[in-house]
Design a protein around this motif. Structure first.
Motif, short mmCIF file in Angstrom:
data_model
loop_
_atom_site.label_atom_id
_atom_site.label_comp_id
_atom_site.label_asym_id
_atom_site.label_seq_id
_atom_site.Cartn_x
_atom_site.Cartn_y
_atom_site.Cartn_z
N ILE A 2 -4.22 -5.60 -0.73
CA ILE A 2 -3.19 -4.64 -0.35
C ILE A 2 -2.62 -4.97 1.02
N PHE A 3 -1.28 -4.92 1.12
CA PHE A 3 -0.60 -5.17 2.40
C PHE A 3 0.33 -4.02 2.71
N GLU A 4 0.55 -3.81 4.00
CA GLU A 4 1.49 -2.78 4.42
C GLU A 4 2.93 -3.27 4.26
N GLU A 5 3.16 -4.54 4.59
CA GLU A 5 4.50 -5.09 4.64
C GLU A 5 4.87 -5.77 3.32
N THR A 63 2.86 -7.94 -7.69
CA THR A 63 3.57 -6.96 -8.49
C THR A 63 4.51 -6.14 -7.63
N SER A 64 5.68 -5.83 -8.20
CA SER A 64 6.66 -4.99 -7.53
C SER A 64 7.81 -4.75 -8.50
N LYS A 122 0.16 2.80 -7.53
CA LYS A 122 -0.32 3.77 -8.53
C LYS A 122 -0.02 3.29 -9.94
N ASN A 123 1.22 2.78 -10.14
CA ASN A 123 1.58 2.29 -11.47
C ASN A 123 0.64 1.19 -11.92
N LEU A 124 0.31 0.31 -10.98
CA LEU A 124 -0.57 -0.81 -11.28
C LEU A 124 -1.92 -0.30 -11.75
N SER A 167 0.84 -1.21 0.00
CA SER A 167 0.00 0.00 0.00
C SER A 167 0.87 1.26 0.00
N GLY A 168 0.30 2.32 -0.54
CA GLY A 168 0.90 3.64 -0.42
C GLY A 168 2.21 3.85 -1.16
#
Lengths: 402, 372
Positions: free
Chosen positions: B206-209, B226-227, B189-191, B183-184
């Motif tokens: 969505i995950f924080e970690e 995705t990353s 955003k790109n996704l 998240s964040g």
């Protein structure tokens, strides 16, 4: 004595079986419930034990246990931490000898824990023989301190002075060191981490916020308008904002307004944020206690001829604080756990180190449960001890009995 | 009314003070980092050199302090992480060591400041760190607001990892898929932008970690994760069955990861840039950390120049010693060595084919102006 007393013997034979029959298998429904819960407990604990001893992969914990304790602290300066630990455990032993029951359980537990840690077999080069020797020396030092404390040579106030002195030396000189000093080179707080930082923030937060909170509580009841308005504003503004916002404020926004030379250390910035936050809550807790003191006591104290300062310090505050010990300890426990929020301002406390460990090897991606369970266990030990100590304190002071 | 008097008095005092201050309103702009006063220095002889006041101030500060302060990551595998002894290591982190070796002659004279993503901008704007080498994508907005970006060290891009048996090959195949994402971040955003442009839908988990994203993906809670592709490659090696997964040949963003310095001191910006050029040129010429001393007497004049045994590659103007670049190469190796140390076939972090990060002469994007 007389026969009539003998007649009053228990109606059923005492013993575990009778107790079981009476309490757990009283009737059909109770027996069913008992069997059902026993099954759930049995299988639940079996599953947990199986996971802990067989299913879980503890490599992220056993591979680098020192990381969790001290983070990035340079390993060639590790003797400074070892010396600090030895000094502290000796003092804990000494306090046990002098104060007995308050410290007893903690001292014994700590001694056992460090002793076990010293001999636990780990296949990792990071835990050297020297590290094990230091851990093994701790139980002995606790015992030595205890024997010395029992000799009755050391008085209670001496122990308090020693504690203040030793913690000041450790926190201000031994751990941070000095610029261009060959013996104690500077170790910036950016290189501190793990449990070291968590305890520093928690203990520092508790010790510093308590007096400030008491002052704010008194200020809020003061008849001086400026003091009163300031206290109210401070308490209400801080209580109206989440801790995470305060930490952000102190660590990022404050830096934008200060000139580059007067930059405050990152850990200190977080500590200030925690102290400010905790002081506001302490103030309201203490105020609750202050309000519970009947006005008659103040009037009586005045009649005896005490001045305002004496009335507050000797009559009102001791009773008020005694009354709010449970809620203040509760707040300190939550403060201890809240220190994990500093991870969002880039300080590697215990939780941050857990995150760092998870990202230090591709194999660890799927081992989050192990790391977080380990960290939770550490937090539980400290939090539980705090509430245990508070119960002892309440008993000793007779809270709720008078 | 009498009770209210103190309150009103305080209010009046406040308003008088604020009115007095109101005469000269404090400028509410971006925090000013550097005075851009231009001082003209009269040099006896013919040339007039004009330099901004802050020119040379960071290098002077670093030398006076005796150490470089470098903003880094502590939990990003390969780029900035902690080894088992708590030492800060990583592809980004070691570049700080190279700069310290060039400026101070000792790669260990660095104070590492762990930073969060949100810290990066303010830390540069306030000059809290001398340089930032923390997985920062070079963008126009950051260039304008944060400070000066120096020279791209790693070309990354956002990609996707899927299970091989899902048969997904293109973005269109992912229509309606469940996608795990942090998240964040710009990743999220790109996704969203990529799917909106292609007129496709997806369901984000969505995950924080970061670790949680791949944990969930590996357990099968989403079809796709995705990353940045480097991260996907690193976590793939940690999955239960790495060969069951594949990183798709789709890249939906440009991520030039670049070290940055505070704005206003061009000399410092040049120093960091030239250190990077030195590492890349060293790979061009085959100078490694092992042979750097022997190469000082090489027959190739370009190598002798690079290692400071002949001529001036600009070190005197930058206030460095002639062997500054040789020290940097000795500290972390040339660019290729440095890359292989972390990401090569025997890399200590994970294995990642060089791809875009190959030398320009091998079809990659790693190119640096000559050192001469």
């Amino acid at each position: 004595m007389t026969a009539s007393t003998e007649m009053l013997a228990p109606p059923t034979a005492p013993g575990p079986i009778a107790w079981l029959r009476k309490n757990l298998f009283g009737d059909m429904f109770n027996a069913l419930l008992t069997i059902l819960s026993l099954t759930v407990i049995l299988f639940g604990s079996l599953a947990i034990l199986k996971w802990v001893f067989i299913g879980a992969d503890w490599r992220p914990v056993t591979g680098a246990p020192l990381l969790y304790l001290i983070g990035q602290y340079p390993r060639d300066q590790i003797w400074r931490l070892a010396l600090s630990l030895l000094l502290l455990t000796f003092l804990i032993g000494l306090s046990w000898g002098v104060w007995e029951k308050f410290v007893k359980a903690f001292a014994i537990f700590l001694g056992l824990l460090l002793g076990v840690l010293a001999i636990i077999p780990l296949e990792t080069p990071t835990v050297t023989l020297g590290v094990r020797a230091v851990f093994l020396a701790n139980p002995l030092l606790i015992y030595l301190g205890y024997r010395i404390g029992r000799l009755q040579l050391v008085k209670s106030q001496h122990v308090v002075t020693l504690w203040l002195l030793v913690t000041a030396v450790i926190v201000l000189a031994l751990l941070p060191g000095f610029d261009s000093n060959p013996l104690l080179p500077r170790v910036p707080t950016t290189a501190w981490g793990g449990l070291l930082v968590t305890l520093l923030l928690a203990v520092g937060g508790i010790v510093l916020s308590f007096p400030i909170g008491v002052l704010l509580a008194l200020g809020r009841r003061s008849s001086l308008p400026v003091v009163k308005v300031f206290s109210i504003l401070f308490i209400e503004v801080v209580r109206g904002v989440p801790l995470i916002t305060i930490l952000f404020m102190f660590s990022i926004i404050l830096a934008l307004f200060l000139p580059a030379e007067s930059r405050i250390d990152r850990v200190i910035r977080a500590l200030i944020g925690i102290v400010v936050f905790s002081a506001a809550y302490t103030a309201e807790n203490v105020r609750g206690g202050l309000q519970a003191i009947p006005q008659g006591q103040v009037e009586a104290a005045k009649a005896v001829g005490l001045n305002n300062f004496q009335i507050t310090a000797l009559i009102v505050l001791p009773q008020a604080i005694r009354m709010v010990i449970p809620s203040i300890v509760g707040q300190f426990i939550s403060l201890f756990k809240d220190t994990t929020l500093v991870v969002i301002v880039g300080i590697n406390d215990l939780l941050g180190i857990g995150k760092a460990v998870l990202n230090s090897d591709p194999q660890f991606v799927s081992l989050q449960a192990e790391v977080y369970v380990f960290i939770a266990a550490i937090f539980w030990i400290f939090s539980y001890y705090m509430s245990y100590a508070s119960r002892l304190l309440e008993k000793a002071l007779g809270v709720g009995e008078r | 009314m009498r009770k209210l008097f103190p309150v009103i008095a305080v209010l009046i005092v406040f308003s008088v003070i604020s009115a007095a201050c109101g005469g000269t309103p404090a400028p509410v702009e971006q925090p000013k980092v550097v005075e851009t006063v231009v001082v003209t220095v009269e040099v006896p002889g013919e040339t007039i050199i004009t330099k901004p006041e802050a020119y040379g101030s960071i290098a002077a500060r670093v030398r006076e302090r005796g150490k470089l302060i470098c903003g880094i990551h502590t939990s990003l595998l390969g780029f900035g992480y902690l080894d088992a002894n708590g030492r800060n290591v990583g592809f980004d982190v070691d570049f700080c060591r190279a700069v310290a070796a060039a400026v101070l002659g000792d790669p260990e004279k660095v104070e590492f400041v762990p930073m969060t993503a949100a810290d990066r901008g303010p830390a540069l704007q306030t000059g809290e760190v001398d340089m930032l080498s923390r997985n920062a994508t070079w963008t126009s907005k950051r260039e304008a607001e944060w400070g000066n970006f120096t020279w791209t060290m790693f070309y990354d891009g956002q990609g996707f990892i899927v299970r091989k048996d899902s048969g997904v090959k293109t973005l269109q195949d992912m229509n309606g898929a469940t996608i795990c994402v942090t998240s964040g971040t710009t990743t999220e955003k790109n996704l969203a932008a990529a799917f909106a442009d292609a007129g496709l839908t997806y369901e984000a988990v969505i995950f924080e970690e970061t670790a949680a994203v791949y944990g969930a993906y590996d357990e099968g809670r989403c079809d796709v994760a995705t990353s940045d592709k480097s991260q996907l490659a690193s976590v793939q090696q940690g999955f239960k069955n790495p060969d069951d997964h594949e990183i798709l040949d789709i890249t939906i963003s440009k991520e030039p990861l670049t070290p940055a310095v505070p704005t206003g001191d061009d000399q410092w910006s040049d120093i960091v840039k030239v250190v990077m050029w030195g590492l890349i040129n060293a790979e061009d010429y085959g100078v490694t950390s092992a042979n750097v001393d022997a190469m000082k007497t090489s027959e190739n004049a370009n190598i002798r120049m690079l290692l400071g045994s002949e001529g001036d590659w600009g070190y005197s103007a930058l206030g460095l010693s002639p062997d500054a670049l040789a020290n940097a190469i000795k500290a972390i190796g040339n660019y290729g060595e440095h890359y292989d140390h972390y990401f090569g076939p025997q890399g200590i972090a994970f294995t990642l084919p060089r791809g875009l990060n190959n030398l320009w002469s091998n079809g990659g994007l790693i190119y640096a102006p000559p050192i001469k």
